[in-house]
Design an enzyme around this catalytic site. Structure first.
Site, short mmCIF file in Angstrom:
data_model
loop_
_atom_site.label_atom_id
_atom_site.label_comp_id
_atom_site.label_asym_id
_atom_site.label_seq_id
_atom_site.Cartn_x
_atom_site.Cartn_y
_atom_site.Cartn_z
N ASN A 27 -32.18 -157.66 71.80
CA ASN A 27 -31.21 -156.67 72.27
C ASN A 27 -30.74 -155.90 71.05
OD1 ASN A 27 -29.16 -155.17 73.33
ND2 ASN A 27 -27.86 -156.90 73.93
N TRP A 28 -31.32 -154.71 70.88
CA TRP A 28 -30.98 -153.92 69.69
C TRP A 28 -29.56 -153.37 69.76
CZ3 TRP A 28 -35.83 -150.26 68.72
CH2 TRP A 28 -36.95 -151.07 68.40
N LYS A 29 -28.97 -153.37 70.95
CA LYS A 29 -27.66 -152.77 71.17
C LYS A 29 -27.69 -151.31 70.68
CE LYS A 29 -25.66 -157.33 71.01
NZ LYS A 29 -24.52 -158.20 70.71
N HIS A 38 -24.12 -157.59 80.38
CA HIS A 38 -23.81 -158.08 79.03
C HIS A 38 -22.29 -158.08 78.84
CE1 HIS A 38 -23.57 -158.41 74.70
NE2 HIS A 38 -24.83 -158.84 74.72
N GLU A 57 -20.50 -157.18 76.49
CA GLU A 57 -19.96 -155.94 75.91
C GLU A 57 -19.79 -154.87 77.00
OE1 GLU A 57 -22.96 -155.65 72.87
OE2 GLU A 57 -22.12 -157.44 71.93
N GLU A 70 -24.61 -166.32 77.34
CA GLU A 70 -24.16 -165.84 76.04
C GLU A 70 -22.66 -166.09 75.90
OE1 GLU A 70 -27.11 -162.64 74.52
OE2 GLU A 70 -25.49 -161.64 75.56
N GLY A 74 -22.47 -162.27 67.66
CA GLY A 74 -22.21 -161.49 66.46
C GLY A 74 -21.22 -162.14 65.50
N SER A 99 -25.81 -165.44 68.20
CA SER A 99 -26.14 -165.83 66.83
C SER A 99 -27.43 -166.65 66.70
CB SER A 99 -24.95 -166.55 66.17
OG SER A 99 -23.83 -165.69 66.12
N GLY A 133 -29.44 -160.56 69.33
CA GLY A 133 -28.88 -159.30 68.84
C GLY A 133 -29.26 -159.06 67.39
N GLY A 134 -28.34 -159.34 66.48
CA GLY A 134 -28.50 -159.01 65.06
C GLY A 134 -29.86 -159.39 64.47
P1 13P Z 1 -26.08 -161.75 68.25
O1 13P Z 1 -27.46 -162.38 68.25
O2 13P Z 1 -25.94 -160.63 67.28
O3 13P Z 1 -25.00 -162.78 68.17
O4 13P Z 1 -25.93 -161.03 69.70
C1 13P Z 1 -26.21 -161.77 70.83
C2 13P Z 1 -26.24 -160.85 71.97
O5 13P Z 1 -25.22 -160.31 72.39
C3 13P Z 1 -27.55 -160.55 72.59
O6 13P Z 1 -27.40 -159.87 73.79
#
Ligand code: 13P
Length: 253
Positions: free
Chosen positions: A9-11, A97, A99, A169, A175, A215, A236-237
């Protein structure tokens, strides 16, 4: 056999050119994917066509949108419909998600509408659930996540539910560098599976892939993915760094 999925997930990160370079670097690697392994790139809307083009002939590689509209079509300026995604040959869509729930006020009802549309147009929803820190500290995470499934997925038929991928999640692990322990992930994934088994059947619950997100890194992926009810991750990251995400793909069991 359940699908094991490494989903990125590049966001809202990377320019188009950086996204192209990252995709190329990842596709240049050798992975020896098993028959039930899938890699999914969840990329920003303007990059979907580019990544779909690059992955089109790569077995086991798919593309996800990070969101979709809860409306089918029409005068909704700035929205993207699942029919549009389907016409670009996008196979997955991330729905719910945390967010989006938090910053864009997406309700359980709205997410149920998105899930319905995605299924109607043949896309696989990656349905996200997970509790905030205060709920975890009060040890109410099981009930909290159960309600999220009830409100957005329990109206589905067993046949429809089987087409869904779930991502657990925990918000406190997103994050933050603070991952759930593999034991905490396993406990929640087993709980989610038992909730699905009680509403549908054991057989249906056994078929649903449940990804862990929060994470995930190359350094912890093998341990987390190794848990019996964890079927890969939503990352994500660490998905923004080719070497990291390549190692995470190789961590699929
Ligand atoms: P991180 O891997 O950056 O913690 O993000 C997780 C996430 O929200 C994937 O959708």
């Amino acid at each position: 056999m359940r699908k094991q999925i490494a989903a990125a997930n590049w966001k809202m990160n990377l320019t188009y050119q950086q996204g192209e370079t990252l995709t190329d670097e990842l596709l240049d690697n050798e992975y020896s994917l098993k028959e039930n392994h899938e890699v999914v790139f969840g990329v920003p809307f303007p990059y979907l066509g580019m990544v779909a083009g690059k992955t089109a002939n790569k077995k086991g590689f798919y593309v996800a949108a990070q969101n979709c509209s809860n409306k089918k079509s029409g005068a909704y300026t700035g929205e993207t419909s699942v029919e549009m995604l389907s016409s670009l040959h996008i196979q997955y869509v991330i729905i719910g998600h945390s967010e989006r729930r938090e910053y864009f006020n997406e309700s359980d009802q709205m997410l149920a509408e998105k899930v319905n549309l995605a299924l109607d147009f043949g896309l696989t929803p990656i349905f996200c659930c997970g509790e905030p820190l205060a709920i975890r500290e009060a040890e109410n995470q099981n009930e909290f996540v159960e309600v999220q499934l009830q409100e957005s997925l329990f109206h589905l038929s067993a046949e429809q539910l089987k087409k869904i991928v779930i991502a657990y999640e925990p918000i406190w692990a997103i994050g933050t560098g603070k991952t759930a322990s593999s034991q905490q992930a396993q406990e929640m994934h087993a709980h989610l599976r038992s909730v699905l088994a009680a509403k549908f059947t054991n057989e249906v619950a056994d078929e649903i892939s449940i990804l862990y997100g929060g994470s995930v890194k190359a350094a912890n992926a093998v341990e987390i993915f190794g848990m019996p009810d964890v079927d890969g991750g939503l990352v994500g990251g660490a998905s923004l760094v080719a070497a990291e995400f390549a190692a995470i793909i190789r961590a699929l069991k």
